[in-house]
Design a protein around this motif. Structure first.
Motif: not given
Length: 364
Positions: A216-221, A264-273, A277-281
């Protein structure tokens, strides 16, 4: 009247000298002066290295001269000469076409070979401080150090003087007895002390993710990184790649790679609960200094050590670009290492100028 005028001039000159000594360069910094690059980190440790820029028709050299010095009156001077490829006899070294003096050649001490290195590099260090200063005296009045009979093994010396002066300026050594370029009468006691590095709390570790949490965190990201879906008539866009890592018992970290090119890629680093469901923090990550390519290149996190790394490659073999490293202390990511290399000269990232440095936790 004349005596008063002279006194005013002396006081003005003294004030100007004190102001110049206190107007230290801001750090971190990275500067190219002709065919030399100088980088100084947040602790005012400096690293100057030869970097041919094509000015004389040569962009690459198998010889690189490194000059490094820590801040503070007793900051040691380190000089290292690296040769990539098959090692050559030191007697073949020429300074402006002339053989080096025996005492200078004898000062070069062979260092142990690096294990696991992809390219063979022979490294020589000038450990003796007196000999190191003698080397600089000879080099700064010359134009080129090279191996006889090898046009790709040269150390251009154009810009060396400016690099040494910059190092002295950053570390408050100008016109002092410890200066590299323009020594003077100022005592070593007037050299500013080396800034104290910060101490980080030890990484506490985190429990593993369950498969349900990971899914579920993977899907949200992925949804956050690529909220839209390409239309049928648009060019094909590869699916984003997502990695999910445990951060704490309550939080997870995701790295999403998208729009990848050759290296090279574009990357996005995120933190989740880790809730359902997971929440973006909020992601507490110390920003990179200076101009940087944060968000482009690649990123990776090691949940066993709490180390986050990023990179940007200016070309595929990875000899130029930038790299960053953070340590997670249970609450935030603290920058521990940052390097940049603006010219592509065949150097591995560990030899790039370091622009940020921090001490590891005391109990690590």
């Amino acid at each position: 009247m004349l005596q008063r005028t002279l006194m005013v001039l002396l006081l003005t000159a003294s004030a100007a000298q004190a102001l110049a000594q206190n107007a230290a360069e801001k750090v971190p910094l990275l500067r190219q002066t002709k065919e030399w690059i100088t980088g100084c980190d947040n602790l005012r440790s400096c690293h100057a290295l030869s970097a041919p820029n094509g000015e004389h028709g040569v962009q690459y050299s198998s010889l690189t001269l490194h000059i490094q010095r820590r801040a503070g009156a007793d900051g040691p001077l380190e000089i290292r000469l690296d040769q990539r490829g098959e090692p050559a006899e030191l007697s073949a070294l020429r300074l402006d076409g002339q053989p080096l003096e025996p005492q200078l050649l004898d000062a070069l001490v062979l260092l142990p070979e690096k294990k696991g290195a992809q390219i063979q590099v022979t490294r020589y260090e000038i450990a003796d401080p007196t000999r190191a200063h003698q080397w600089l005296e000879r080099l700064r009045n010359a134009e080129e150090l090279k191996l006889a009979g090898n046009d790709e093994a040269r150390v251009p010396l154009s810009g060396l003087s400016a690099a040494l002066l910059l190092m002295d300026s950053v570390q408050g050594r100008v016109d002092g007895v410890t200066a590299l370029w323009r020594p003077g009468q100022r005592p070593a006691s007037e050299v500013p002390a080396r800034p104290l590095p910060a101490q980080l709390r030890a990484y506490p570790g985190a429990p593993e993710l369950t498969e349900a949490e990971r899914t579920r965190i993977s899907a949200a990201a992925v949804k956050l990184a690529a909220p839209g879906t390409p239309n049928d008539d648009e060019d094909y866009v590869a699916e984003p790649q997502v990695e999910v890592y445990p951060l704490t018992a309550q939080r997870a970290l995701t790295v999403v790679l998208s729009d990848c090119a050759a290296y090279n890629c574009d990357y996005l680093i995120s933190s989740w609960s880790r809730s359902n469901p997971p929440k973006l923090e909020e992601l507490r990550r110390q920003a990179l200094p200076m101009n940087n390519a944060d968000g482009s290149g690649g990123a990776n996190y090691d949940p066993k050590t709490g180390v986050l790394t990023t990179f940007y490659l200016a070309r595929g073999i990875g000899d130029c670009g930038e790299s960053g490293r953070w340590l997670f202390d249970g609450e935030s990511f603290q920058l521990s290492d940052y390097r940049q290399m603006p010219t592509c000269n065949g150097l591995s990232s560990e030899d790039w100028p370091r622009l940020w440095n921090i001490a590891p936790p005391a109990n690590r």
